[in-house]
Design a protein around this motif. Structure first.
Motif, short mmCIF file in Angstrom:
data_model
loop_
_atom_site.label_atom_id
_atom_site.label_comp_id
_atom_site.label_asym_id
_atom_site.label_seq_id
_atom_site.Cartn_x
_atom_site.Cartn_y
_atom_site.Cartn_z
N THR A 41 80.60 27.74 24.59
CA THR A 41 80.56 29.14 24.01
C THR A 41 79.46 29.37 23.32
O THR A 41 79.23 30.49 22.88
N ALA A 42 78.48 28.55 23.07
CA ALA A 42 77.12 28.78 22.24
C ALA A 42 76.72 29.72 23.00
O ALA A 42 76.59 30.05 24.47
N LYS A 43 76.03 30.73 22.29
CA LYS A 43 75.29 32.04 22.98
C LYS A 43 73.98 31.64 23.88
O LYS A 43 73.18 30.73 23.08
N ARG A 44 73.89 31.95 24.91
CA ARG A 44 72.73 31.63 25.44
C ARG A 44 71.53 32.56 25.33
O ARG A 44 71.67 33.51 24.64
N GLY A 45 70.32 32.27 25.93
CA GLY A 45 69.29 33.17 25.75
C GLY A 45 69.45 34.52 26.65
O GLY A 45 70.51 34.49 27.66
N LEU A 46 68.82 35.40 26.22
CA LEU A 46 69.06 36.69 26.90
C LEU A 46 68.19 36.59 28.32
O LEU A 46 67.33 35.92 28.49
N SER A 47 69.09 37.46 29.11
CA SER A 47 68.67 37.19 30.52
C SER A 47 67.37 38.38 30.57
O SER A 47 67.19 39.19 29.72
N VAL A 48 66.80 38.45 31.68
CA VAL A 48 65.55 39.25 31.62
C VAL A 48 66.11 40.72 31.76
O VAL A 48 65.54 41.72 30.91
N GLN A 49 67.15 41.10 32.40
CA GLN A 49 67.73 42.29 32.25
C GLN A 49 68.12 42.74 30.78
O GLN A 49 67.85 43.93 30.34
N GLU A 50 69.00 41.79 30.16
CA GLU A 50 69.10 42.02 28.81
C GLU A 50 67.82 42.38 27.70
O GLU A 50 67.89 42.98 26.76
N GLY A 51 66.96 41.36 28.08
CA GLY A 51 65.91 41.35 27.21
C GLY A 51 65.01 42.90 27.32
O GLY A 51 64.37 43.25 26.44
N ARG A 52 65.23 43.36 28.46
CA ARG A 52 64.58 44.64 28.56
C ARG A 52 64.86 45.69 27.39
O ARG A 52 64.34 46.71 27.29
N GLN A 53 66.31 45.30 27.10
CA GLN A 53 66.61 46.44 25.73
C GLN A 53 66.42 45.97 24.60
O GLN A 53 66.79 46.68 23.73
N PHE A 54 65.77 44.64 24.22
CA PHE A 54 65.37 44.11 23.22
C PHE A 54 64.26 45.00 22.66
O PHE A 54 63.30 45.41 23.33
N TRP A 55 64.06 45.14 21.36
CA TRP A 55 63.21 46.17 20.89
C TRP A 55 61.75 45.84 21.25
O TRP A 55 60.90 46.84 21.49
N ALA A 56 61.44 44.56 21.07
CA ALA A 56 60.02 44.10 21.41
C ALA A 56 59.57 44.45 22.71
O ALA A 56 58.26 44.66 23.10
N PHE A 57 60.43 44.54 23.71
CA PHE A 57 60.05 44.61 25.28
C PHE A 57 60.20 46.22 25.69
O PHE A 57 59.97 46.65 26.66
N GLN A 58 60.63 47.23 24.58
CA GLN A 58 60.67 48.43 25.06
C GLN A 58 59.32 49.09 25.08
O GLN A 58 58.57 48.69 24.33
N PRO A 59 59.17 49.87 25.73
CA PRO A 59 57.74 50.62 25.93
C PRO A 59 57.42 51.37 24.41
O PRO A 59 58.31 51.59 23.67
#
Length: 850
Positions: free
Chosen positions: A142-160
């Motif tokens: 149940t441990a949290k996995r790393g972000l998927s690429v699609q999820e990562g695009r919503q992360f602040w650092a990868f936003q335009p």
């Protein structure tokens, strides 16, 4: 007092402490310092998976010895024979004993030993306390996995980048001429915090001068600025002129170039297994200094360091400059004696990818070498897409032990002519020797009637011929010894074999290959108009460089403006300057960060324009907090007779202190006090004493290229007594200059854009007892005695040079009394003036900025 209430209160506090301790134990696995977490994920976890899990994990067919190493709980519990590690003590840890292979009865892994560097990594890990983020086996599912690429695009650092508008000013009476202040003051208003008033002009010129040049202002510069600043309506003009003057100084490039050299993990030696000299690394150092002085656009600076050899150049000088920039990819540490040559090459590529990721993107891409990144949206395929680019890049000329790195030639036509002329002189000398020998042999045969030349003819030559031949040969030896070398620099070039796709190395091992991955860039950072086709005949570094330097890239500009902000304020808008990923800090002012990044790009990626913008803001010009108004004492050593030499003076009666709503001053209600960095302290000591040599550039290490600098079998011949700026002192990996180490010089083997600033007793002892400070104090004293005829003026000048301010009446009186009362211990003791000067240099006020 109500004893019952007191008792209940005590029990409550005890219960809270116990709960906190239990929470800490549960949280310890995930709340590790970023550096330790990165070390585990990059060095330890992959090793355990590859070499230990087969027999010591929940997935093993049979768990050997009752020992599981796939969880932190199992590691600490140990096996049938008890615990295998003692956190913090490698020498008492059975795991370390086993992997060292020195005990015949305890050797792990049983089939073959770990590589020496893997053993060192385990030793270092245990020494750090065995930091381990892994959860117990039951929770792994149940441990949290790393972000998927699609999820990562919503992360602040990868936003335009968003083109943020400065927030509106609610108080129309406020005068905000700099948009930075609108962003900062809006946050302060939210927390009901009052900004500090402007700093005293003497404080400001000392702050700004150290900030941009790494040196203190002279008394003349200070007084001129105070006069200009104090003129009615001239404050901002005086500040602007000061900033322009400092940015025009060559000392600016030396100061800010050193910042970048931290990020580029600059060193003059290799470190690791074979600590040989990087005899031409200095050319990259000078390239960086010159680039900052010239205000080279940052996007160009990025491209030259990744693909300078592939960029077009206008003439030979620019071509050589671009080749020198490639030192960025070459000056990292290398295992030059690694027996597995494929592993050596992949380790080099890994070091290049990790450095590039941290320096330009603020990302720990190297963590995806053995598995998908545990936290960030970086699958292993992304890592090997980049690795294919660097696999197509030629970094090493020869992988045989001791491996040799590539050094492109950067000689001018004049330097070629010098070498050719020298070669001609050598050839002429050899010809003269050959002619003399031939003539002597002919005479020997003729005069003695021999049928042929004897086997050792020279033993029968006349005395004068022997003497002449000896003289000619000695001259030849001298010529050959003094042969000029064509200048070269550390760098890379495209390989002859372009790798269009590289298989994923399962668990990071080149012996277990998976699906091939074509050359490319991390998916989460790609936008439609940034896609690039990889050329068939080139490595792809040029495309990588242009992708990194694109205005549309979500990270490049953000990361650099954050670095600039951090180097001005001591903390970034994103506190983790080298990690913009999930484990990094979130921006304290995200809108300001994006606004600065947009402004940076709009102004041609000019670093100097950023300085002008930031330093013209009210937030930069604010006074420090009330904690800067504390008495700073000097204790012990030769300067003990003049303790408490100076105190920090209040800048304004209304200076603010730490806020309960912002105890770390992240919102910048006042300017953060900063301790000078190691180089600034050393240079300031020499500068105030009048003994700093301002010569710029050139080779400064005491050994030849590729010679051993220092290792366990040879004595280190490096000296650090040069009067030149600290930038030009040798940086020897594994053996950093002691003054540098005491004042938190970063590890030159890894990128670091965020130096620590510790406060420990040895720092004070060094300032009180080192020859550097002692000799500088004597020169400082001699210059004061020669500059004025009365003690009052001398003391005033001493304070102005050391602190950019005059002494208070109390300080003046105490200094005079000390000079009168001082009695040397012996004839060899320093003079009263020298002790007074060393007290000023050793005081906290000297090494702190307000």
């Amino acid at each position: 007092m109500n004893l019952l209430r007191s008792s209940n209160s005590a029990h409550c506090r005890l219960l809270l402490c116990m709960l906190a301790a239990l929470s800490a134990l549960r949280a310890e696995a995930t709340e590790l310092p970023r550096e330790q977490l990165d070390f585990f994920e990059k060095k330890i976890r992959p090793m355990l998976i590859a070499r230990c899990y087969e027999c010591h994990s929940a997935a093993a067919k049979k768990i050997k010895g009752g020992l599981t190493l796939d969880t932190r709980e199992g590691l600490l519990k140990g096996g049938d024979a008890g615990p295998v590690i003692v956190p913090g003590d490698p020498e008492k840890s059975k795991l370390i004993e086993a992997v060292r292979y020195k005990n015949r009865d305890l050797q792990m892994p049983p089939k073959s030993a770990l590589a020496p560097e893997q053993v060192r990594d385990l030793e270092q890990w245990v020494k750090l306390g065995a930091p381990d983020p892994r959860v117990e086996a039951g929770a792994q599912a149940t441990a949290k996995r790393g972000l998927s690429v699609q999820e990562g695009r919503q992360f602040w650092a990868f936003q335009p980048l968003l083109n943020q508008a400065p927030p509106p000013i609610k108080n129309r009476k406020s005068e905000i001429g700099n948009p930075i202040d609108a962003f900062i003051n809006a946050k302060l208003a939210e927390q009901k915090l009052t900004p500090a008033p402007p700093a005293d002009p003497r404080v400001f010129i000392r702050r700004a001068t150290f900030d941009l040049t790494g040196l203190p202002p002279t008394p003349e510069e200070t007084e001129a600025f105070v006069r200009a600043y104090s003129s009615i309506g001239n404050r901002q003009s005086a500040i602007g002129n000061l900033i322009d003057r400092l940015l025009a100084s060559t000392a600016y490039g030396e100061r800010w170039g050193r910042h970048w050299l931290d990020v580029a993990r600059y060193a003059d030696s290799n470190g690791l297994d074979e600590n040989v000299a990087f005899g031409n690394a200095w050319r990259y150092r000078d390239y960086v200094v010159n680039s900052f002085n010239a205000d080279k656009p940052y996007n160009r600076f990025v491209q030259e360091q990744i693909a300078g050899d592939l960029l077009p150049a206008k003439g030979t000088p620019q071509r050589h400059e671009q080749l020198t920039a490639l030192g960025f990819l070459s000056i990292g540490p290398k295992l030059l004696a690694e027996p597995d040559k494929v592993k050596l090459e992949m380790d080099l590529i890994d070091e290049q990818i990790e450095t590039l990721g941290r320096a330009f993107l603020g990302m720990t891409i190297g963590c995806a070498r053995c598995h998908d990144h545990k936290f960030d949206p970086l699958p292993t395929a992304d890592y090997y897409a980049l690795a294919a680019i660097f696999k197509s890049t030629h970094t090493m000329d020869d992988l045989k032990t001791i491996a040799k790195w590539h050094e492109p030639e950067v000689a001018t036509p004049a330097e070629h002519a010098v070498v050719e002329a020298h070669q001609k002189r050598v050839a002429e000398q050899k010809s003269a020797i050959a002619k003399l020998v031939a003539s002597a042999n002919k005479s020997l045969v003729t005069d003695k009637g021999l049928k042929e030349v004897p086997k050792t003819p020279e033993t029968q030559y006349p005395t004068n011929t022997v003497a002449e031949l000896k003289q000619l040969r000695e001259a030849l030896t001298t010529l050959e010894k003094d042969a000029p070398e064509l200048p070269s620099t550390m760098g890379v070039m495209d390989a002859t074999n372009i790798v269009k796709a590289l298989p994923i190395h399962i668990r990071g091992s080149h012996l277990t290959l998976g699906q091939p991955v074509p050359r490319g860039f991390p998916q989460v950072m790609q936008v439609a108009n940034l896609r690039a086709e990889m050329p068939a005949q080139q490595s792809g570094r040029l495309e990588l460089a242009r992708w990194l330097a694109s205005p549309e890239h979500p990270l490049t500009a953000r990361v650099m403006v954050n670095r600039i902000w951090r180097w001005h304020f001591g903390q970034g808008l994103v506190g983790s300057t080298d990690n913009f990923g999930v484990l990094g800090d979130r921006p304290s002012h995200p809108e300001l960060l994006d606004w600065l990044a947009h402004r940076f790009i709009a102004e041609g990626w000019s670093v100097k324009a950023m300085h002008r913008l930031i330093m013209a803001s009210a937030v930069y010009q604010r006074a420090a907090g009330a904690e800067g108004v504390k008495s700073l004492r000097v204790q012990g050593g030769r300067a003990a007779a003049f303790a408490s030499a100076s105190t920090l003076q209040p800048f304004n009666s209304s200076t603010t202190g730490p806020s309960t709503s912002d105890p770390e001053n992240k919102l910048l209600s006042h300017f953060p006090i900063r301790r000078l960095e190691a180089e600034e302290i050393r240079d300031a000591v020499l500068f105030v004493a009048g003994s700093l040599d301002r010569t710029m550039g050139g080779k400064t290490i005491p050994v030849k290229n590729r010679e051993f600098f220092f290792n366990h079998t040879s004595k280190d011949a490096t000296t650090y007594d040069s009067p030149r700026r600290a930038l030009y002192l040798p940086v020897v990996r594994n053996n950093v200059y002691d003054l540098f180490e005491q004042f938190d010089f970063p590890d030159p083997a890894v990128p670091n854009g965020n130096r620590n600033a510790t406060v420990v007793a040895p720092q004070a002892l060094l300032m009180l007892n080192s020859d550097l400070v002692g000799k500088a104090a004597e020169k400082f004293a001699a210059s004061l005695l020669a500059s004025a005829s009365d003690d009052t003026r001398r003391i005033e000048l001493a304070y102005q040079k050391a602190y950019a301010r005059p002494p208070t009446a109390k300080e003046l009186g105490r200094a005079k009394k000390f000079l009168t009362d001082y009695k040397p211990d012996s004839a060899a003791s320093p003079s009263a003036w020298a002790v007074l000067c060393q007290s000023l240099l050793a005081a906290n006020e000297f090494i702190y900025l307000n």
